[in-house]
Design a protein around this motif. Structure first.
Motif, PDB file in Angstrom:
ATOM      1  N   THR A 160       0.854  -1.181   0.000  1.00 25.82           N
ATOM      2  CA  THR A 160       0.000   0.000   0.000  1.00 25.82           C
ATOM      3  C   THR A 160       0.891   1.232   0.000  1.00 25.82           C
ATOM      4  O   THR A 160       1.726   1.394   0.890  1.00 25.82           O
TER       5      THR A 160
ATOM      6  N   VAL B 215       3.396   0.822   3.084  1.00 26.36           N
ATOM      7  CA  VAL B 215       3.156  -0.240   4.064  1.00 26.36           C
ATOM      8  C   VAL B 215       3.186  -1.566   3.321  1.00 26.36           C
ATOM      9  O   VAL B 215       2.508  -1.738   2.305  1.00 26.36           O
TER      10      VAL B 215
ATOM     11  N   ASP C 244       2.644  -5.668   3.594  1.00 29.78           N
ATOM     12  CA  ASP C 244       2.056  -6.808   4.312  1.00 29.78           C
ATOM     13  C   ASP C 244       1.449  -6.428   5.652  1.00 29.78           C
ATOM     14  O   ASP C 244       1.316  -7.261   6.550  1.00 29.78           O
ATOM     15  N   GLY C 245       1.115  -5.156   5.815  1.00 33.11           N
ATOM     16  CA  GLY C 245       0.539  -4.713   7.078  1.00 33.11           C
ATOM     17  C   GLY C 245       1.505  -4.794   8.241  1.00 33.11           C
ATOM     18  O   GLY C 245       1.095  -4.691   9.408  1.00 33.11           O
TER      19      GLY C 245
ATOM     20  N   PRO D  68       3.850  -4.312  13.389  1.00 31.42           N
ATOM     21  CA  PRO D  68       2.475  -4.499  12.901  1.00 31.42           C
ATOM     22  C   PRO D  68       1.497  -3.441  13.388  1.00 31.42           C
ATOM     23  O   PRO D  68       0.641  -2.989  12.614  1.00 31.42           O
TER      24      PRO D  68
ATOM     25  N   ARG E 169      -0.131  -1.011  10.649  1.00 33.87           N
ATOM     26  CA  ARG E 169      -1.569  -1.108  10.413  1.00 33.87           C
ATOM     27  C   ARG E 169      -2.269   0.225  10.696  1.00 33.87           C
ATOM     28  O   ARG E 169      -3.217   0.601   9.997  1.00 33.87           O
TER      29      ARG E 169
ATOM     30  N   GLU F 218      -1.638   2.240   7.618  1.00 37.06           N
ATOM     31  CA  GLU F 218      -2.330   1.670   6.467  1.00 37.06           C
ATOM     32  C   GLU F 218      -3.828   1.974   6.525  1.00 37.06           C
ATOM     33  O   GLU F 218      -4.460   2.247   5.485  1.00 37.06           O
ATOM     34  N   GLU F 219      -4.390   1.936   7.700  1.00 38.75           N
ATOM     35  CA  GLU F 219      -5.811   2.263   7.825  1.00 38.75           C
ATOM     36  C   GLU F 219      -6.082   3.713   7.440  1.00 38.75           C
ATOM     37  O   GLU F 219      -7.123   4.030   6.853  1.00 38.75           O
TER      38      GLU F 219
ATOM     39  N   GLU G 269      -5.972   3.782   3.683  1.00 36.18           N
ATOM     40  CA  GLU G 269      -7.209   3.187   3.164  1.00 36.18           C
ATOM     41  C   GLU G 269      -8.377   4.164   3.285  1.00 36.18           C
ATOM     42  O   GLU G 269      -9.230   4.229   2.391  1.00 36.18           O
TER      43      GLU G 269
END
Length: 502
Positions: free
Chosen positions: A326, A420, A422-423, A451, A455, A458-459, A462
């Protein structure tokens, strides 16, 4: 976005103090009673060998972090930046930096030459202070360079004049640092009334800061970093102590006028201790790596190509992806081999998602023209692309002062440079997904395998990709939402063979 209306020299110093407010009275401010080391050392002792990390998502938050650090530094402030705009924030911040130097802090400022528009008198007045040193990186276009010499440099060394220092770091007492996408101007900290950026920085404590200091030292001692006094020898002879004092007095007088800062800035200054203490408590501690290029990037034997240490590190990290990649980048112009790299990942089942600027949002038509020529190819390769809107819903959450701007909100554009994998693996830095970052500009950033932190970011990416924040070029043509004038200018830029330097 550059506005050469005021003294750009003053704005370079925003990186150090970065609060758009004037000096307040003793009753209105919190005295600087606790040295930086006393605030930070207990955290370092509690997490030996680990780096503390905090993602600065909001512009004002990033601004306040810099301000707190500048006010509490007791030994040194080292900064390395690419763009400085002259605006209200820059002038007020420069005065605060001057005060830091006057209280004995050693200040070193390394500035890329390309976008400086500073009167020699202003540069030299600041450089004359015994605690301030200013060096110019790769000075072939602006500082001390005549128009004739500038033209000759372009003709005889086109690659060389395109090798810029894109690094963005601010380091305090060798213990704390900030790096990421933000340049130094109103629009990077949510204080521009017409145009602002969705950006991201990383606050860091611990071993990674030492790596950043080592990188700064390499650039500072490089032959490409030239003291401003050497570049401006003739003007230097005219800089008398009296004139230098006048420049300093002008800064102090400007910062002393209440009309030069907004009420919400005064409130932000008063809340600094509480806000920064909150950042420290929320830090994630883990092993991290500071990625940086060497001065000059590469040997130049491959023409405008050649890569660098940052490019190699990011390609290696992406190549190891197993589930998804991402990416958030303001510019999306694949360097040589980039499409093939992502196509291979997709063929083995890795999802690749990228959010970049739309034509309606971007402030860089040249870079967008390179992306526009590649867009269909990228979509056919299987890459999921979203184009950031100029009016995203997310700006209501990112701009603290949004309620006051609601009637006429500024145009919003993406400027964060984040990846990012693989999270789990997170990179936050200055690297744009384009040939210039891959091959010409020096870049920096922080990479961490954590992680929770990965994450979290990444959120947020998103969220930026949702329909209310971004358009989908696979099902629609976002270009039509830009003005006709902008679409016409885009056609011109698309006709030019600029991809290697975008």
């Amino acid at each position: 976005m550059i506005r050469p209306l005021l003294l750009i020299t003053l704005s370079l110093l925003l990186i150090l103090t970065a609060v758009p407010g004037a000096r307040l009275s003793a009753a209105e401010t919190t005295p600087v009673t606790l040295p930086l080391a006393r605030s930070i050392q207990p955290l370092l002792s509690a997490h030996p060998g680990k780096t503390g990390l905090y993602v600065l998502e909001k512009g004002e938050e990033s601004l306040l972090a810099r301000a707190w650090l500048a006010d509490h530094a007791t030994k040194s402030i080292d900064v390395q930046y690419f763009i400085w705009s002259s605006d209200n924030i820059g002038i007020l911040a420069s005065e605060a930096l001057l005060r830091a130097a006057e209280r004995g802090i050693r200040v070193r400022v390394l500035v890329d030459d390309l976008l400086i528009d500073a009167p020699p008198e202003s540069l030299l007045a600041l450089a004359r202070h015994p605690n301030i040193d200013i060096r110019i990186y790769n000075p072939k276009m602006t500082v001390g360079t005549s128009k004739v010499k500038r033209f000759a440099n372009v003709v005889t060394g086109f690659r060389s004049v395109n090798q810029r220092m894109h690094d963005k770091t601010a380091l305090f007492d060798g213990m704390v640092g900030i790096t990421g996408g933000r340049n130094m101007a109103d629009e990077y900290y949510d204080f521009d009334q017409e145009y602002t950026f969705r950006d991201r920085d990383m606050l860091m404590l611990g071993p990674t800061v030492a790596e950043a200091e080592a990188s700064f030292a390499r650039f500072w001692e490089s032959p490409l970093a030239v003291p401003v006094e050497k570049l401006l020898k003739k003007p230097m002879k005219k800089m008398t102590p009296e004139r230098t004092g006048q420049v300093y007095a002008g800064l102090h007088a400007y910062a002393g006028k209440p009309e030069n800062f907004a009420p919400e800035v005064r409130q932000a200054l008063q809340n600094l201790p509480r806000r920064f203490d909150g950042l420290l408590r929320e830090m994630v501690w883990d092993e991290a790596r500071f990625i940086s290029d060497l001065p000059g990037k590469n040997s130049g034997r491959e023409g405008l190509g050649g890569g660098g240490r940052s490019t190699a590190a990011l390609v290696d990290a992406v190549s190891r992806a197993k589930r998804r990649v991402t990416i958030q980048s303001p510019y999306l112009v694949m360097p040589e081999g980039g499409v093939e790299l992502f196509r291979k990942l997709i063929r083995r089942g890795v999802e690749v998602r990228i959010v970049t600027n739309s034509l309606a949002a971007t402030d860089n038509l040249q870079a967008f023209s390179g992306y526009r020529k590649q867009r269909n190819r990228l979509l056919k390769a299987g890459i999921t692309i979203r184009e950031f809107r100029p009016d995203p819903a997310v700006r209501q959450e990112l701009i603290d002062r949004y309620p006051k701007l609601k009637e006429k909100p500024p145009t919003f554009a993406l400027h964060a440079k984040t990846m990012v994998i693989d999270g789990v693996t997170l990179f936050v830095g200055t690297f744009n997904l384009d040939p210039r970052s891959a091959n010409l500009n020096t870049e920096v950033g922080v990479m961490v395998r954590n992680p929770a932190l990965a994450r979290q970011v990444e959120e947020r990416i998103e969220r930026d990709m949702r329909p209310e924040n971004s358009w989908n070029p696979a099902t629609d043509n976002p270009d039509r939402r830009a003005s006709a004038a902008k679409r016409n200018r885009l056609r011109l830029w698309k006709s030019l063979p600029l991809t290697p330097i975008l």
